[in-house]
Design a protein around this motif. Sequence first.
Motif, PDB file in Angstrom:
ATOM      1  N   ASP A   1      34.294  55.522  94.669  1.00 18.45           N
ATOM      2  CA  ASP A   1      35.705  55.110  94.602  1.00 18.45           C
ATOM      3  C   ASP A   1      35.833  53.595  94.691  1.00 18.45           C
ATOM      4  OD1 ASP A   1      36.591  57.737  94.419  1.00 18.45           O
ATOM      5  OD2 ASP A   1      37.192  57.862  96.538  1.00 18.45           O
ATOM      6  N   ARG A   2      35.105  52.978  95.622  1.00 19.40           N
ATOM      7  CA  ARG A   2      35.203  51.529  95.789  1.00 19.40           C
ATOM      8  C   ARG A   2      34.752  50.806  94.531  1.00 19.40           C
ATOM      9  NH1 ARG A   2      36.891  54.610  99.157  1.00 19.40           N
ATOM     10  NH2 ARG A   2      37.166  54.090 101.333  1.00 19.40           N
ATOM     11  N   ALA A   3      33.708  51.315  93.875  1.00 21.58           N
ATOM     12  CA  ALA A   3      33.236  50.704  92.631  1.00 21.58           C
ATOM     13  C   ALA A   3      34.310  50.811  91.546  1.00 21.58           C
ATOM     14  CB  ALA A   3      31.938  51.371  92.181  1.00 21.58           C
ATOM     15  N   GLU A   4      34.991  51.948  91.472  1.00 23.21           N
ATOM     16  CA  GLU A   4      36.081  52.113  90.504  1.00 23.21           C
ATOM     17  C   GLU A   4      37.234  51.171  90.812  1.00 23.21           C
ATOM     18  OE1 GLU A   4      37.385  56.153  89.935  1.00 23.21           O
ATOM     19  OE2 GLU A   4      35.309  56.872  89.840  1.00 23.21           O
ATOM     20  N   TRP A   5      37.606  51.090  92.090  1.00 24.22           N
ATOM     21  CA  TRP A   5      38.705  50.198  92.478  1.00 24.22           C
ATOM     22  C   TRP A   5      38.359  48.758  92.112  1.00 24.22           C
ATOM     23  CZ3 TRP A   5      39.387  52.152  98.202  1.00 24.22           C
ATOM     24  CH2 TRP A   5      39.860  53.474  98.196  1.00 24.22           C
ATOM     25  N   ALA A   6      37.120  48.367  92.383  1.00 24.96           N
ATOM     26  CA  ALA A   6      36.687  47.001  92.081  1.00 24.96           C
ATOM     27  C   ALA A   6      36.772  46.740  90.582  1.00 24.96           C
ATOM     28  CB  ALA A   6      35.265  46.778  92.589  1.00 24.96           C
ATOM     29  N   ALA A   7      36.253  47.661  89.794  1.00 23.26           N
ATOM     30  CA  ALA A   7      36.270  47.489  88.345  1.00 23.26           C
ATOM     31  C   ALA A   7      37.696  47.359  87.825  1.00 23.26           C
ATOM     32  CB  ALA A   7      35.556  48.654  87.672  1.00 23.26           C
ATOM     33  N   SER A   8      38.625  48.115  88.403  1.00 23.45           N
ATOM     34  CA  SER A   8      40.014  48.053  87.943  1.00 23.45           C
ATOM     35  C   SER A   8      40.658  46.702  88.248  1.00 23.45           C
ATOM     36  CB  SER A   8      40.835  49.187  88.558  1.00 23.45           C
ATOM     37  OG  SER A   8      41.117  48.926  89.925  1.00 23.45           O
ATOM     38  N   LEU A   9      40.070  45.958  89.177  1.00 21.60           N
ATOM     39  CA  LEU A   9      40.585  44.631  89.537  1.00 21.60           C
ATOM     40  C   LEU A   9      39.705  43.492  88.992  1.00 21.60           C
ATOM     41  CD1 LEU A   9      41.676  45.374  93.202  1.00 21.60           C
ATOM     42  CD2 LEU A   9      43.176  44.967  91.241  1.00 21.60           C
ATOM     43  N   GLY A  10      38.745  43.854  88.136  1.00 22.82           N
ATOM     44  CA  GLY A  10      37.901  42.841  87.518  1.00 22.82           C
ATOM     45  C   GLY A  10      36.762  42.346  88.385  1.00 22.82           C
ATOM     46  N   LEU A  11      36.436  43.076  89.436  1.00 26.62           N
ATOM     47  CA  LEU A  11      35.303  42.707  90.289  1.00 26.62           C
ATOM     48  C   LEU A  11      34.077  43.518  89.886  1.00 26.62           C
ATOM     49  CD1 LEU A  11      37.071  42.584  93.758  1.00 26.62           C
ATOM     50  CD2 LEU A  11      36.270  40.639  92.408  1.00 26.62           C
ATOM     51  N   SER A  12      32.928  42.927  90.013  1.00 31.05           N
ATOM     52  CA  SER A  12      31.676  43.567  89.624  1.00 31.05           C
ATOM     53  C   SER A  12      31.241  44.605  90.659  1.00 31.05           C
ATOM     54  CB  SER A  12      30.588  42.508  89.482  1.00 31.05           C
ATOM     55  OG  SER A  12      29.324  43.115  89.341  1.00 31.05           O
ATOM     56  N   SER A  13      30.828  45.760  90.180  1.00 35.24           N
ATOM     57  CA  SER A  13      30.279  46.764  91.093  1.00 35.24           C
ATOM     58  C   SER A  13      28.938  46.301  91.661  1.00 35.24           C
ATOM     59  CB  SER A  13      30.137  48.123  90.408  1.00 35.24           C
ATOM     60  OG  SER A  13      29.206  48.050  89.351  1.00 35.24           O
ATOM     61  N   ASP A  14      28.270  45.363  90.984  1.00 35.15           N
ATOM     62  CA  ASP A  14      27.028  44.790  91.522  1.00 35.15           C
ATOM     63  C   ASP A  14      27.283  44.030  92.819  1.00 35.15           C
ATOM     64  OD1 ASP A  14      25.617  45.786  89.374  1.00 35.15           O
ATOM     65  OD2 ASP A  14      25.594  43.884  88.277  1.00 35.15           O
ATOM     66  N   PHE A  15      28.504  43.565  93.001  1.00 33.96           N
ATOM     67  CA  PHE A  15      28.899  42.897  94.236  1.00 33.96           C
ATOM     68  C   PHE A  15      29.472  43.903  95.230  1.00 33.96           C
ATOM     69  CE2 PHE A  15      32.650  40.970  96.457  1.00 33.96           C
ATOM     70  CZ  PHE A  15      31.942  40.277  97.417  1.00 33.96           C
TER      71      PHE A  15
END
Length: 128
Positions: free
Chosen positions: A72-86
Amino acid sequence: MSRLTRDEPGLHPVLPDDARSLDDIREGIDGIDRRVIELLALRLDYVQRAADFKPDLASVPAPERVRAMLDDRAEWAASLGLSSDFIAPLFAQVSEWFIRQQVAHWPDRNPVTRESKSGTTSASGVDN
């Protein structure tokens, strides 16, 4: 373009697009960092309270919940333009630390179970 509005609680009143100096930027970053830390402290309160609902110490880690939470956190990050690698390793570390805190806290919230493992019996007949 900023993702936040001036109405966000605990944030500096100057948004990034409106900053006129490095001091404005630094105050904004400091306000965000303070809010992140306050939210992590609140998260710890929830994690410790969760101990009241866990039937035993073995149920604390909840690997299925952790995996779903990290996804979920990776999806939320992606939706805000943040890298899941971070975000993925950041929240994996956050989750690991909070699980350790709950493991340490669980016996304090469940004294009957803790006492029954010591092998002695109290006057009430409950193992302690």
